[in-house]
Design a protein around this motif. Structure first.
Motif, PDB file in Angstrom:
ATOM      1  N   LEU A 102       0.859  -1.195   0.000  1.00 17.72           N
ATOM      2  CA  LEU A 102       0.000   0.000   0.000  1.00 17.72           C
ATOM      3  C   LEU A 102       0.892   1.242   0.000  1.00 17.72           C
ATOM      4  CD1 LEU A 102      -2.672   1.484   0.191  1.00 17.72           C
ATOM      5  CD2 LEU A 102      -2.779   0.935   2.597  1.00 17.72           C
ATOM      6  N   ALA A 103       0.765   2.028  -1.078  1.00 16.30           N
ATOM      7  CA  ALA A 103       1.609   3.216  -1.242  1.00 16.30           C
ATOM      8  C   ALA A 103       0.815   4.482  -0.932  1.00 16.30           C
ATOM      9  CB  ALA A 103       2.124   3.271  -2.682  1.00 16.30           C
ATOM     10  N   ILE A 104       1.532   5.507  -0.444  1.00 19.79           N
ATOM     11  CA  ILE A 104       0.888   6.792  -0.145  1.00 19.79           C
ATOM     12  C   ILE A 104       1.525   7.870  -1.009  1.00 19.79           C
ATOM     13  CG2 ILE A 104       0.448   8.539   1.615  1.00 19.79           C
ATOM     14  CD1 ILE A 104       1.210   5.303   3.008  1.00 19.79           C
ATOM     15  N   SER A 105       0.658   8.627  -1.680  1.00 16.41           N
ATOM     16  CA  SER A 105       1.160   9.689  -2.529  1.00 16.41           C
ATOM     17  C   SER A 105       0.383  10.976  -2.251  1.00 16.41           C
ATOM     18  CB  SER A 105       1.060   9.248  -3.989  1.00 16.41           C
ATOM     19  OG  SER A 105       1.858  10.093  -4.794  1.00 16.41           O
ATOM     20  N   ILE A 106       0.480  11.927  -3.142  1.00 21.55           N
ATOM     21  CA  ILE A 106      -0.036  13.268  -2.847  1.00 21.55           C
ATOM     22  C   ILE A 106      -0.943  13.749  -3.972  1.00 21.55           C
ATOM     23  CG2 ILE A 106       0.616  15.648  -2.272  1.00 21.55           C
ATOM     24  CD1 ILE A 106       3.361  14.576  -1.456  1.00 21.55           C
ATOM     25  N   VAL A 107      -2.062  14.335  -3.600  1.00 20.98           N
ATOM     26  CA  VAL A 107      -3.013  14.904  -4.565  1.00 20.98           C
ATOM     27  C   VAL A 107      -2.320  15.997  -5.389  1.00 20.98           C
ATOM     28  CG1 VAL A 107      -5.087  16.351  -4.750  1.00 20.98           C
ATOM     29  CG2 VAL A 107      -5.054  14.410  -3.145  1.00 20.98           C
ATOM     30  N   GLY A 108      -2.513  15.950  -6.687  1.00 16.81           N
ATOM     31  CA  GLY A 108      -2.061  17.042  -7.552  1.00 16.81           C
ATOM     32  C   GLY A 108      -0.631  16.937  -8.037  1.00 16.81           C
ATOM     33  N   ILE A 109       0.040  15.805  -7.775  1.00 19.09           N
ATOM     34  CA  ILE A 109       1.473  15.747  -8.144  1.00 19.09           C
ATOM     35  C   ILE A 109       1.688  15.767  -9.651  1.00 19.09           C
ATOM     36  CG2 ILE A 109       2.374  14.712  -6.035  1.00 19.09           C
ATOM     37  CD1 ILE A 109       2.285  11.996  -7.428  1.00 19.09           C
ATOM     38  N   THR A 119       9.360  13.411  -8.048  1.00 13.32           N
ATOM     39  CA  THR A 119       9.900  12.201  -7.409  1.00 13.32           C
ATOM     40  C   THR A 119       8.771  11.301  -6.917  1.00 13.32           C
ATOM     41  OG1 THR A 119      11.863  13.424  -6.785  1.00 13.32           O
ATOM     42  CG2 THR A 119      11.454  11.400  -5.571  1.00 13.32           C
ATOM     43  N   LYS A 120       7.702  11.905  -6.398  1.00 15.87           N
ATOM     44  CA  LYS A 120       6.552  11.085  -5.972  1.00 15.87           C
ATOM     45  C   LYS A 120       5.917  10.390  -7.180  1.00 15.87           C
ATOM     46  CE  LYS A 120       4.845  10.669  -2.430  1.00 15.87           C
ATOM     47  NZ  LYS A 120       5.097   9.646  -1.372  1.00 15.87           N
ATOM     48  N   LEU A 121       5.867  11.080  -8.322  1.00 12.92           N
ATOM     49  CA  LEU A 121       5.331  10.437  -9.538  1.00 12.92           C
ATOM     50  C   LEU A 121       6.193   9.235  -9.926  1.00 12.92           C
ATOM     51  CD1 LEU A 121       4.324  13.353 -11.954  1.00 12.92           C
ATOM     52  CD2 LEU A 121       2.820  11.562 -11.049  1.00 12.92           C
ATOM     53  N   ALA A 122       7.518   9.413  -9.820  1.00 11.16           N
ATOM     54  CA  ALA A 122       8.428   8.298 -10.139  1.00 11.16           C
ATOM     55  C   ALA A 122       8.197   7.146  -9.163  1.00 11.16           C
ATOM     56  CB  ALA A 122       9.875   8.781 -10.080  1.00 11.16           C
ATOM     57  N   LEU A 236      -4.251  21.170  -5.734  1.00  7.92           N
ATOM     58  CA  LEU A 236      -3.964  20.415  -4.507  1.00  7.92           C
ATOM     59  C   LEU A 236      -5.241  19.974  -3.783  1.00  7.92           C
ATOM     60  CD1 LEU A 236      -0.858  22.355  -3.124  1.00  7.92           C
ATOM     61  CD2 LEU A 236      -0.958  20.357  -4.626  1.00  7.92           C
ATOM     62  N   VAL A 237      -6.380  20.281  -4.388  1.00  9.23           N
ATOM     63  CA  VAL A 237      -7.667  19.855  -3.810  1.00  9.23           C
ATOM     64  C   VAL A 237      -8.225  18.738  -4.683  1.00  9.23           C
ATOM     65  CG1 VAL A 237     -10.021  20.596  -3.272  1.00  9.23           C
ATOM     66  CG2 VAL A 237      -8.106  22.141  -2.861  1.00  9.23           C
ATOM     67  N   PRO A 238      -8.610  17.614  -4.085  1.00  5.00           N
ATOM     68  CA  PRO A 238      -9.049  16.480  -4.907  1.00  5.00           C
ATOM     69  C   PRO A 238     -10.460  16.654  -5.456  1.00  5.00           C
ATOM     70  CG  PRO A 238      -9.197  15.909  -2.584  1.00  5.00           C
ATOM     71  CD  PRO A 238      -8.610  17.298  -2.648  1.00  5.00           C
ATOM     72  N   ASP A 239     -10.832  15.745  -6.367  1.00  6.70           N
ATOM     73  CA  ASP A 239     -12.164  15.818  -6.987  1.00  6.70           C
ATOM     74  C   ASP A 239     -13.252  15.299  -6.037  1.00  6.70           C
ATOM     75  OD1 ASP A 239     -12.060  13.072  -6.971  1.00  6.70           O
ATOM     76  OD2 ASP A 239     -11.365  12.915  -9.046  1.00  6.70           O
TER      77      ASP A 239
END
Ligand SMILES: NC(=O)c1ccc[n+]([C@@H]2O[C@H](COP(=O)([O-])OP(=O)(O)OC[C@H]3O[C@@H](n4cnc5c(N)ncnc54)[C@H](OP(=O)(O)O)[C@@H]3O)[C@@H](O)[C@H]2O)c1
Length: 268
Positions: A102-109, A119-122, A236-239
């Motif tokens: 289970l990976a954690i990433s960031i909205v809007g990257i 780097t988060k996209l990679a 940076l705000v999700p849908d």
């Protein structure tokens, strides 16, 4: 389930460990330094994802891994942990028969061209193309991150302020969603997770200044070009599909009073 939380001593990792322990899972905390105090009901395993040291031993008989590792600094500095480290982790998981990462990433990257976000996209690509079945959750900024930013700039009597919206989240709420995700098994990309409301950075800065009794000037950040446009467009705000909840920033500030200046100094 036996679950390893890599980076289980960090801001998010601690909340995930607490949530999983509360649900009576067998939790292993993996990091370079031992937690202080030791997380209740969890064992600690010393690992380094950059070198791979300790990973195979720590992941024996583990069903699922939550990767909450992180590192300070720009994207280039973060890559050895987030990208190479993720590869080492996934290889060790595959070798030990771990069923779910289970990976954690960031909205809007994918919209905001920050080097850390590249780097988060990679890191996301490494997970998607990796050898272990996976789930991935993108989240918004944690309340602690905003608190840290404002705490860092306030001694110079300034707070960064602009009108772009953020929907900061309490990691304890994110941890609940992640625990549900671990229990559900590998399901690819999951809905994003955000705090209950989106507010302009300026309002969040004002709320912080009031809660911490700090008199400051709110100064516009010198953002330009694609970064400014993406932030202004609400990247940076999700849908609407996002899972929203937990205490908002002001409620979180009330719960975490922090160190306040004397009223006399705050009024100067
Ligand atoms: N902060 C935010 O606002 C935010 C928002 C959305 C998503 N995220 C994502 O959430 C995740 C966790 O972020 P966080 O802010 O909670 O991180 P954090 O507080 O900085 O914690 C980082 C964790 O990683 C461990 N770590 C660092 N280098 C390591 C290494 N070489 N080997 C093993 N463990 C290592 C640290 O422990 P040791 O140093 O002891 O090893 C610590 O437990 C990251 O993927 C981040 O991108 C963060």
């Amino acid at each position: 389930m036996r679950i390893a939380v890599v980076g289980g001593t960090g801001v998010l990792g601690r909340a995930v460990v607490a949530q999983l322990a509360e649900r009576r899972h067998d939790v292993r905390v993996l990091s370079r330094s031992a937690p202080a105090p030791a997380a209740l009901g969890a064992s600690h395993h010393r690992v380094d994802v950059v070198t791979g040291d300790g990973l195979r031993d720590a992941l024996g008989c583990v069903d699922a891994v939550v990767d909450a590792t992180n590192t300070a600094g720009s994207g280039r500095k973060a890559a050895p942990v987030l990208v190479d480290g993720c590869r080492h982790l996934l290889d060790a998981e595959a070798a030990e028969g771990v069923e779910h990462h289970l990976a954690i990433s960031i909205v809007g990257i994918d919209a905001v061209p920050f080097s850390y976000y590249r780097t988060k996209l990679a890191q996301e690509a490494v997970v998607e193309q990796g050898p272990v079945a996976w789930s991935l959750v993108r989240a918004t900024q944690f309340h602690q991150l905003l608190d840290l930013v404002f705490t860092t700039t306030a001694p110079a009597w300034i707070l960064p302020a602009m009108s772009f919206p953020l929907a900061p989240v309490d990691p304890r709420f994110l941890a609940q969603v992640l625990a549900d995700g671990v229990e559900a098994g590998a399901r690819g990309r999951l809905p994003a997770v955000a705090g209950p409301t989106a507010q302009p950075l300026d309002e969040l800065a004002r709320a912080w200044g009031q809660a911490r009794a700090r008199r400051t000037l709110r100064v516009k950040l010198p953002l330009k070009g694609a970064v400014r446009r993406a932030l202004a467009a609400g990247a940076l705000v999700p849908d609407d599909e996002a899972v929203r909840g937990g205490p908002g920033f002001e409620a979180w500030l009330r719960e975490h009073p922090g160190r306040q200046l004397s009223v006399a100094r705050a009024r100067t």
